[in-house]
Every structure is written in structure tokens, then in C-alpha cells.
Design an enzyme around this catalytic site. Sequence first.
Site, PDB file in Angstrom:
ATOM      1  CE  LYS A   3       0.206  -0.531 -11.001  1.00  0.00           C
ATOM      2  NZ  LYS A   3      -1.142  -0.032 -10.758  1.00  0.00           N
ATOM      3  CD  GLU A  12      -3.806   6.712  -5.664  1.00  0.00           C
ATOM      4  OE1 GLU A  12      -3.448   6.799  -6.846  1.00  0.00           O
ATOM      5  OE2 GLU A  12      -3.230   6.032  -4.815  1.00  0.00           O
ATOM      6  NE  ARG A  40       4.516   2.376 -10.072  1.00  0.00           N
ATOM      7  CZ  ARG A  40       3.623   2.924 -10.897  1.00  0.00           C
ATOM      8  NH1 ARG A  40       3.244   4.174 -10.726  1.00  0.00           N
ATOM      9  NH2 ARG A  40       3.104   2.223 -11.889  1.00  0.00           N
TER      10      ARG A  40
HETATM   11  N1  PLP Z   1      -2.913   5.278  -8.865  1.00  0.00           N
HETATM   12  C1  PLP Z   1      -3.249   3.989  -8.793  1.00  0.00           C
HETATM   13  C2  PLP Z   1      -3.922   3.517  -7.572  1.00  0.00           C
HETATM   14  C3  PLP Z   1      -2.974   3.126  -9.869  1.00  0.00           C
HETATM   15  O1  PLP Z   1      -3.323   1.853  -9.815  1.00  0.00           O
HETATM   16  C4  PLP Z   1      -2.348   3.641 -11.008  1.00  0.00           C
HETATM   17  C5  PLP Z   1      -2.026   2.780 -12.132  1.00  0.00           C
HETATM   18  O2  PLP Z   1      -0.955   2.308 -12.294  1.00  0.00           O
HETATM   19  C6  PLP Z   1      -2.010   4.995 -11.035  1.00  0.00           C
HETATM   20  C7  PLP Z   1      -2.302   5.787  -9.943  1.00  0.00           C
HETATM   21  C8  PLP Z   1      -1.323   5.583 -12.217  1.00  0.00           C
HETATM   22  O3  PLP Z   1       0.018   5.229 -12.244  1.00  0.00           O
HETATM   23  P1  PLP Z   1       0.809   5.171 -13.599  1.00  0.00           P
HETATM   24  O4  PLP Z   1       0.662   6.485 -14.244  1.00  0.00           O
HETATM   25  O5  PLP Z   1       2.208   4.894 -13.195  1.00  0.00           O
HETATM   26  O6  PLP Z   1       0.199   4.080 -14.405  1.00  0.00           O
HETATM   27  C1  COI Z   2      -2.547   1.020 -14.664  1.00  0.00           C
HETATM   28  O1  COI Z   2      -2.959   2.098 -15.066  1.00  0.00           O
HETATM   29  O2  COI Z   2      -1.588   0.440 -15.196  1.00  0.00           O
HETATM   30  C2  COI Z   2      -3.134   0.340 -13.542  1.00  0.00           C
HETATM   31  O3  COI Z   2      -2.509  -0.514 -12.992  1.00  0.00           O
HETATM   32  C3  COI Z   2      -4.485   0.678 -13.143  1.00  0.00           C
HETATM   33  C4  COI Z   2      -5.271  -0.565 -13.000  1.00  0.00           C
HETATM   34  C5  COI Z   2      -6.310  -0.294 -12.011  1.00  0.00           C
HETATM   35  C6  COI Z   2      -5.770  -1.071 -14.296  1.00  0.00           C
END
Ligand code: PLP
Ligand code: COI
Length: 341
Positions: A184, A220, A82
Site C-alpha cells: 500500500k 483489481e 501489511r
Molecule cells: N485494493 C486496493 C488497491 C486498495 O487500496 C484497498 C484499500 O485498502 C483494497 C484493495 C482493500 O483492502 P482492505 O480490504 O484491506 O481495505
Molecule cells: C481503503 O479502503 O482503506 C483504501 O485505502 C482505499 C482508498 C482508495 C480510499
Amino acid sequence: MEKKNIDWQNLGFGYMKTDKRFVSSYKDGAWDDGALIDDDMITMSECACVLQYAQTIFEGMKAYTTEDGRIVVFRPDLNAERLANSSKRMEMPVYPEDKFVEAVLKTVKANESYVPPYGSGATLYIRPYMFGINPVIGVKPADEYQFRVFTTPVGPYFKGGVKPLTIRVSDFDRAAPHGTGHIKAGLNYAMSLHAIVSAHEEGYDENMYLDAGSRTKVEETGGANFLFITKDGKVVTPKSNSILPSITRRSLMYVAKEYLGMETEEREVYLDEVKDFAECGLCGTAAVISPVGKIVDHGREICFPSGMNDMGPVTKKLYDTLTGIQMGRIEAPEGWLRTID
Ligand code: PLP
Ligand code: COI
């Protein structure tokens, strides 16, 4: 290795400086070997691209102590992939994916004494990130970058732990239809700061963002994807090109299907149909699965049958299975856990 004297049970989701961090620099078209360093401060030009034009991307993942005392990191290869996708969209050099995983494991190892013990409810949050560091005044990408990894022990992202959240439908948009919602990038989070501050001022825990194009579909929250459970027990998650492809959500969909034998569906979810779901949860590395009890859409309350006291039964099953895998109580699918030697 002796653990630090930290009140693990009462940690919130905050930053605590740990001993070591990894840094690698990109200059003249190449990454250097990188090293673990002690200094947590960064010095850069007042005109650094990251400061002027927000050229910065990041990842978030966790290290866990398993029931049998190992330290493991959950699916770091997907974070590496990612970050590479984020780099391409932001005109930044890709940090090689195998080196990313190596840097993460090395940084966790160097901060082993900060990895919360099994059963404490806390974990070691890992934050890899990359930014343009040389001076840039005309709008263009930097030529020099740093890739870094730091760690910090954390407790639950939402105060109150697993108590159901109340969220509101936001009037602000998080991501444009052909923008950067799927990567991200720090800029997505800068966009969300006003929305989260005003949500908190009005007593809500988070914002539900809708698709910016039609404002009819669920996207989201500021830091997590949505999962919904239908009344007949199907797991549904919104499909959109402008949301972050959550690694937790992808893992949960796999767990639902392969471990729990549930039906799963990734599809567009309209705000109008949210009232018909039995349960709702937010999923992400920081959020794990945080149950949502109520969604407020401009005064119209959508209350889930699971209520405001406990996680719904299906959400709980998903939560227990995923955290069971992460903590080594349930056998993980091949390649999901990387053990720190
Ligand atoms: N959506 C957003 C906007 C996020 O910042 C995060 C955090 O990383 C997620 C979803 C969840 O992603 P992940 O499960 O890869 O941490
Ligand atoms: C995560 O879950 O790792 C994120 O980056 C979310 C963040 C808003 C703390």
C-alpha cells in the site's frame, strides 16, 4: 462522552479534521515513544524524500459503534502486518506491529466523539501512514521518518451507497508484474489518478485493471479487490502477486466458507470468463462490498444478472454477515474486533 454535532447520515467519503492525531518520529535508527497532538499541519524540508521520490505508505481501516454501544476496530493486527510489509519493500523502517495497534486504538479513543453512532451508516475511517521526511536529493531512502495516524468520519465510498456500479476495463495499468501492486504505497495511487479522472469523465465509477504482463487477467480496481459469484453460488476472487491483499476480501472469504457454508476459490480470473459470473462486487475497507452491475470492455457490455438496481442475493448475504460482525450483531471470530476501553 458527547458526540459531535455532525449530520452522520449524509456524510460522504471525505476528510474532516478531528481533534487528535498520533505522531512518532524515527531518527538515528530508532522510533521515539510517539504522542497524540493537536496540530494537523506538517512542516518539512522542500527536499523531503516523500516530496521528491514519493517514499510514503499507508493503511486504511475503520472503527465502528456496535449495537451494544462499544467502539471497535476491525482486525488492526492485519493492517499492522501489511504496513510492515510495505515498509520493507519501500526501504523504510518497520513500525513495531504491537505499537501500531496501540497507536490506532489510542487515536480512536482520543477522537471518540467523532465515531458515528450505531445505525447511522457512517464509520470512523482510520488512516495510519509513514513517510521519509529528511532532505534527499540523490535517489536513496530517507534516514528520518514519521509514522502518523489520523481519523475522519466517513459515509459510503461510492456516491449512491449500495447502488450497483458501472466500471470500465482500463487501458492503463496499475501495477507492474514485479512492482509494488501488492503493497500500500502512495505511488500506486498516484499512478491511478489519471485513469480514475478519465473514467469519471466518461461516466464510469471505477476502473478494472488487468494484469500488466498479458492484459488478459482481472486484477483489481484503484481501491478495492474483486469478488465474483458463479452461477452455482461459489465465491471466486482473483489471485495475483500484483494486487493488494485486501483484509476485507480475506475476511469475506472466511465468512463465506465458515459462516455461510459456501465454496470459495482464489484463482486467476480471465477477463474472458467474467461474462459467465452471476454477481460481481468490489471489496475493501472504504468500499465494504459495493456491487458491480455492469463492466464495459471497449464498448462490449458485460451485464450481470443481478442488474443495476439491487445488490445480488449472494453479495447481499456476504455484506450482511460481514457488517453484522463489524457492528456486533453477529459473533465475530476470535480476535477480529478490538474494543476501545
Ligand atoms: N485494493 C486496493 C488497491 C486498495 O487500496 C484497498 C484499500 O485498502 C483494497 C484493495 C482493500 O483492502 P482492505 O480490504 O484491506 O481495505
Ligand atoms: C481503503 O479502503 O482503506 C483504501 O485505502 C482505499 C482508498 C482508495 C480510499
